[in-house]
Design a protein around this motif. Structure first.
Motif, PDB file in Angstrom:
ATOM      1  N   SER A  64      -8.255   5.727   5.459  1.00  0.00           N
ATOM      2  CA  SER A  64      -7.402   6.657   4.789  1.00  0.00           C
ATOM      3  C   SER A  64      -8.020   6.877   3.895  1.00  0.00           C
ATOM      4  O   SER A  64      -7.371   7.949   2.978  1.00  0.00           O
ATOM      5  CB  SER A  64      -5.777   7.214   5.690  1.00  0.00           C
ATOM      6  OG  SER A  64      -5.560   6.130   4.859  1.00  0.00           O
ATOM      7  N   TYR A  65      -8.410   5.571   2.948  1.00  0.00           N
ATOM      8  CA  TYR A  65      -8.532   5.834   1.794  1.00  0.00           C
ATOM      9  C   TYR A  65      -9.445   6.264   1.185  1.00  0.00           C
ATOM     10  O   TYR A  65      -9.286   6.651  -0.055  1.00  0.00           O
ATOM     11  CB  TYR A  65      -7.730   4.358   1.270  1.00  0.00           C
ATOM     12  CG  TYR A  65      -8.242   3.728  -0.794  1.00  0.00           C
ATOM     13  CD1 TYR A  65      -7.398   3.985  -1.278  1.00  0.00           C
ATOM     14  CD2 TYR A  65      -9.785   3.080  -0.799  1.00  0.00           C
ATOM     15  CE1 TYR A  65      -7.556   3.933  -2.567  1.00  0.00           C
ATOM     16  CE2 TYR A  65      -9.763   3.090  -2.153  1.00  0.00           C
ATOM     17  CZ  TYR A  65      -9.251   3.399  -2.594  1.00  0.00           C
ATOM     18  OH  TYR A  65      -8.560   3.158  -4.667  1.00  0.00           O
TER      19      TYR A  65
ATOM     20  N   THR B 123       5.577   3.803   0.265  1.00  0.00           N
ATOM     21  CA  THR B 123       4.729   2.076   0.470  1.00  0.00           C
ATOM     22  C   THR B 123       5.455   1.214   0.993  1.00  0.00           C
ATOM     23  O   THR B 123       6.618   1.072   1.464  1.00  0.00           O
ATOM     24  CB  THR B 123       5.461   1.383  -0.719  1.00  0.00           C
ATOM     25  OG1 THR B 123       5.218   2.269  -2.022  1.00  0.00           O
ATOM     26  CG2 THR B 123       4.622   0.547  -1.723  1.00  0.00           C
TER      27      THR B 123
ATOM     28  N   THR C 295      -3.799   7.521   1.787  1.00  0.00           N
ATOM     29  CA  THR C 295      -3.426   6.174   1.118  1.00  0.00           C
ATOM     30  C   THR C 295      -3.865   6.428   0.064  1.00  0.00           C
ATOM     31  O   THR C 295      -4.781   6.444  -0.244  1.00  0.00           O
ATOM     32  CB  THR C 295      -4.756   4.741   1.986  1.00  0.00           C
ATOM     33  OG1 THR C 295      -4.142   4.165   3.179  1.00  0.00           O
ATOM     34  CG2 THR C 295      -3.406   3.953   1.201  1.00  0.00           C
ATOM     35  N   THR C 296      -3.219   6.058  -1.109  1.00  0.00           N
ATOM     36  CA  THR C 296      -2.983   6.408  -2.345  1.00  0.00           C
ATOM     37  C   THR C 296      -3.500   5.590  -2.879  1.00  0.00           C
ATOM     38  O   THR C 296      -4.876   5.098  -3.617  1.00  0.00           O
ATOM     39  CB  THR C 296      -2.050   7.417  -3.141  1.00  0.00           C
ATOM     40  OG1 THR C 296      -1.136   6.161  -2.546  1.00  0.00           O
ATOM     41  CG2 THR C 296      -2.043   8.097  -2.073  1.00  0.00           C
TER      42      THR C 296
ATOM     43  N   ARG D 145       0.355  -1.293  -0.172  1.00  0.00           N
ATOM     44  CA  ARG D 145      -0.115  -0.029  -0.597  1.00  0.00           C
ATOM     45  C   ARG D 145       1.146   1.396  -0.043  1.00  0.00           C
ATOM     46  O   ARG D 145       1.837   0.887   0.870  1.00  0.00           O
ATOM     47  CB  ARG D 145      -0.633   0.292   0.602  1.00  0.00           C
ATOM     48  CG  ARG D 145      -1.068   1.066   1.625  1.00  0.00           C
ATOM     49  CD  ARG D 145      -0.534   1.270   3.574  1.00  0.00           C
ATOM     50  NE  ARG D 145      -1.466   1.681   3.901  1.00  0.00           N
ATOM     51  CZ  ARG D 145      -0.788   2.541   5.066  1.00  0.00           C
ATOM     52  NH1 ARG D 145      -0.065   2.684   5.277  1.00  0.00           N
ATOM     53  NH2 ARG D 145      -1.723   3.534   5.682  1.00  0.00           N
ATOM     54  N   SER D 146       0.409   2.445  -0.847  1.00  0.00           N
ATOM     55  CA  SER D 146       1.076   3.032  -0.639  1.00  0.00           C
ATOM     56  C   SER D 146       0.320   4.314   0.359  1.00  0.00           C
ATOM     57  O   SER D 146      -0.852   4.601  -0.048  1.00  0.00           O
ATOM     58  CB  SER D 146       1.781   4.251  -2.608  1.00  0.00           C
ATOM     59  OG  SER D 146       2.224   3.104  -2.660  1.00  0.00           O
ATOM     60  N   TYR D 147       0.606   5.556   0.209  1.00  0.00           N
ATOM     61  CA  TYR D 147       0.552   6.299   1.232  1.00  0.00           C
ATOM     62  C   TYR D 147       1.570   7.532   2.057  1.00  0.00           C
ATOM     63  O   TYR D 147       2.218   7.606   1.324  1.00  0.00           O
ATOM     64  CB  TYR D 147      -0.166   6.104   3.028  1.00  0.00           C
ATOM     65  CG  TYR D 147       0.785   5.749   3.816  1.00  0.00           C
ATOM     66  CD1 TYR D 147       1.669   4.184   3.939  1.00  0.00           C
ATOM     67  CD2 TYR D 147       1.531   6.439   3.825  1.00  0.00           C
ATOM     68  CE1 TYR D 147       2.636   4.128   4.824  1.00  0.00           C
ATOM     69  CE2 TYR D 147       2.540   6.128   5.545  1.00  0.00           C
ATOM     70  CZ  TYR D 147       2.690   5.112   5.935  1.00  0.00           C
ATOM     71  OH  TYR D 147       3.748   4.656   6.396  1.00  0.00           O
TER      72      TYR D 147
ATOM     73  N   PHE E  44      -3.745   0.487  -2.771  1.00  0.00           N
ATOM     74  CA  PHE E  44      -3.745  -0.612  -2.405  1.00  0.00           C
ATOM     75  C   PHE E  44      -3.225  -1.757  -4.164  1.00  0.00           C
ATOM     76  O   PHE E  44      -3.561  -1.229  -4.721  1.00  0.00           O
ATOM     77  CB  PHE E  44      -4.432  -1.217  -1.852  1.00  0.00           C
ATOM     78  CG  PHE E  44      -5.410  -0.970  -0.528  1.00  0.00           C
ATOM     79  CD1 PHE E  44      -4.341  -1.302   0.440  1.00  0.00           C
ATOM     80  CD2 PHE E  44      -6.164   0.024  -0.630  1.00  0.00           C
ATOM     81  CE1 PHE E  44      -4.827  -0.562   2.162  1.00  0.00           C
ATOM     82  CE2 PHE E  44      -6.760   0.544   0.716  1.00  0.00           C
ATOM     83  CZ  PHE E  44      -5.677   0.935   1.807  1.00  0.00           C
TER      84      PHE E  44
ATOM     85  N   GLU F 151      -1.990   9.569   8.045  1.00  0.00           N
ATOM     86  CA  GLU F 151      -1.828   8.608   6.315  1.00  0.00           C
ATOM     87  C   GLU F 151      -2.372   9.609   6.274  1.00  0.00           C
ATOM     88  O   GLU F 151      -4.063   8.835   6.138  1.00  0.00           O
ATOM     89  CB  GLU F 151      -1.816   7.469   6.650  1.00  0.00           C
ATOM     90  CG  GLU F 151      -0.762   7.030   7.524  1.00  0.00           C
ATOM     91  CD  GLU F 151      -0.828   4.956   7.949  1.00  0.00           C
ATOM     92  OE1 GLU F 151      -1.173   4.710   7.729  1.00  0.00           O
ATOM     93  OE2 GLU F 151       0.538   4.627   9.025  1.00  0.00           O
TER      94      GLU F 151
ATOM     95  N   MET G 119      -7.054   2.129   7.651  1.00  0.00           N
ATOM     96  CA  MET G 119      -6.173   2.010   6.192  1.00  0.00           C
ATOM     97  C   MET G 119      -7.537   2.270   5.204  1.00  0.00           C
ATOM     98  O   MET G 119      -7.124   3.271   4.571  1.00  0.00           O
ATOM     99  CB  MET G 119      -5.253   1.204   6.052  1.00  0.00           C
ATOM    100  CG  MET G 119      -3.926   0.337   6.541  1.00  0.00           C
ATOM    101  SD  MET G 119      -3.245  -0.434   6.158  1.00  0.00           S
ATOM    102  CE  MET G 119      -2.150  -0.038   7.367  1.00  0.00           C
TER     103      MET G 119
END
Lengths: 206, 206
Positions: A176-177, A98, A72-73, A61-63, A75, A70, A173
Motif C-alpha cells: 500500500s506504500y 497513524t 500508506t503514506t 505508520r500513517s495511512y 513509515f 489503506e 503494508m
DNA sequence: ACAATCCATTGATTTGAATCAATAAATAAC
DNA sequence: GTTATTTATTGATTCAAATCAATGGATTGT
C-alpha cells in the motif's frame, strides 16, 4: 531519565548551532515523553495533530483509508521525526490514521511549546524553518517517486534504501506504500526473483 | 518602477509583522525583476533553481517528462509564489521543466540574497519558515488529492476552485495535471455533461 | 482569407492491474 | 504442540484507462 532526551538533544543541537545548555534546558522542560504499544492508534482522521515528535525507538505508520482500502503514506522509525505535519501546521483535522507497528517511545513538542520557543528562545525560528524545509524536501521526493516511477522501481528502491523496513513491516503494508495491491506486490517480487535467477543461469544475455 | 514591487511588498508585509520601511528597502535592493515570454522555459531538468519568485502577472507551469509523457505538477499564476522549491532548498538539480504559458513578470529573490536576509534582517527567518510551511501544506494537499481522489473528482474540484485556470490552459495540460491522458479527460467531461443533462431532464430521480 | 498546425472528441482495441477465489505458508493464541 | 488466524502466493476473470486511429474544430501564422 535524562537518558530519554539524549538522542533528541543531539538532534536539536545538530540543527541549532547557537543552542546552549541554558536554552536547551528551557526547551527540554517542555518536552513530553510518550509511549505507545503495538496495535494502538496515535492519531485518527478528524483529530488535529498537536505535536512534532522525535522517535526514540519503535515504528509507526500513517495511512489514508479510501473505500476501505489503506494507502500508506509513510513509515516513521527510530531517530527520525514524526508528525502529521499538515494537520499540525494548519491546525485542521488529520485525514490520516497513524498506527503503532512496534512498541514506540517518542519525545513530543506540542504546538504551544513550539510557539513559545519561537517567541522566546533565540534562533528557534531557524530550527522551525530547517525542519519545515527538510520535511518539504522529503515529501517532494516521495511525490516525484509516485509520479515518475513504477511500483516495481519503487519497490527496488525501498529494498536498497530501507532494507530493514521490509523485514519489519508486513508485505501488504509495503504494497500500500508502493501504491499497489498485495497481490500485485507478490507478482512484482516473483518477477524480480525470476529475473535474478535468469541472470545467474544466463539464458538470454550474450 | 517602484510599481513593480508594489504587490510583492504587500505580500511580504502580510507575512512579516515587524517589517519596517528600512528593512524593506534593504530587502528590495536585492530583488530582481524578470520577464518571460510565452513558450519559453524558465527551468529545465538538471538545472538548479536559484530563486523564489513572486509572480506579478502571467502563468507558468511545472512538469515532469516521463517516457515522453508530460506530468504537470503545478500551475503558478499571478499574485502567488513560484519556485522549484525542492531544487532551491536542496541545491540539487531540478527534475522538472517549467515553461511559460503566458507572458509573465516575476520578482526574484535569489538564494544568496535570502541567506543574507536570514543573517542580517530581523525576523526574516520567520518569513522563511512561514513560506516553507505554507508550501508544505499545499504540497501535502496535492498529494492527498492524488492518492485519495479519482481524476473525475479532481477535475470537478479544479472546476470549482480554479475556474479561470481551465479557461487559460489547454485541456491536455489539465489532463496531465489530473494524472490522465487527454482522451480520458475528454471522456470525463462528456460523462459529467451527460449527467448534468440527465439531472435537468430528470430521467431517473424521484 | 487561407493553409497549416495544434487540439479535442469519439470509437475500437489492447493492456496492466484490480478483483475474485482458492491454497499455502507463516504467525499468533491457547 | 496444536489450532486458529493472519498473511502471502498463485491463477482466472474483470475492468478502467491507455493506446491506437480517425475525424472535426479551433487557433496560429502568413
Amino acid at each position: 531519565m535524562g537518558d530519554k532526551f539524549e538522542k533528541v538533544k543531539t538532534f536539536y543541537f545538530s540543527l541549532w548551532p547557537s543552542l546552549n545548555e541554558d536554552n536547551w534546558s528551557e526547551f527540554e522542560k517542555r518536552l513530553i515523553v510518550k509511549k505507545y504499544e503495538k496495535g494502538n492508534y496515535i492519531l485518527r482522521p478528524g483529530e488535529v495533530c498537536n505535536c512534532i515528535s522525535f522517535i526514540n525507538y519503535g515504528l509507526v505508520r500513517s495511512y489514508y483509508l479510501v473505500d476501505g482500502r489503506e494507502i500508506t503514506t509513510n513509515f516513521f522509525v527510530e531517530d527520525s521525526v514524526f508528525s502529521n505535519y499538515q494537520s499540525f501546521l494548519s491546525r485542521t483535522p488529520s485525514l490520516l490514521y497513524t498506527d503503532v507497528l512496534e512498541d514506540t517511545e517518542m519525545i513530543d513538542v506540542d504546538y504551544d511549546s513550539l510557539q513559545y520557543a519561537y517567541e522566546n528562545i533565540p534562533d528557534s525560528e531557524r530550527v522551525g524553518r530547517l525542519v519545515a524545509e527538510q520535511l518539504y524536501i522529503l515529501l517532494s521526493a516521495r511525490n516525484a517517486s509516485l509520479l515518475m516511477e513504477s511500483p516495481e522501481q519503487r519497490y527496488i528502491k525501498v529494498l536498497q534504501e530501507k532494507p530493514d523496513l521490509i523485514r519489519r513491516v508486513p508485505q501488504y503494508m509495503v504494497a500500500s506504500y508502493l501504491g499497489v495491491t498485495p497481490e500485485a506486490l507478490s507478482r512484482i517480487r516473483s518477477r524480480i526473483s525470476k529475473r535474478n535467477a535468469e541472470l545467474l543461469t544466463d539464458t538470454s544475455s550474450r
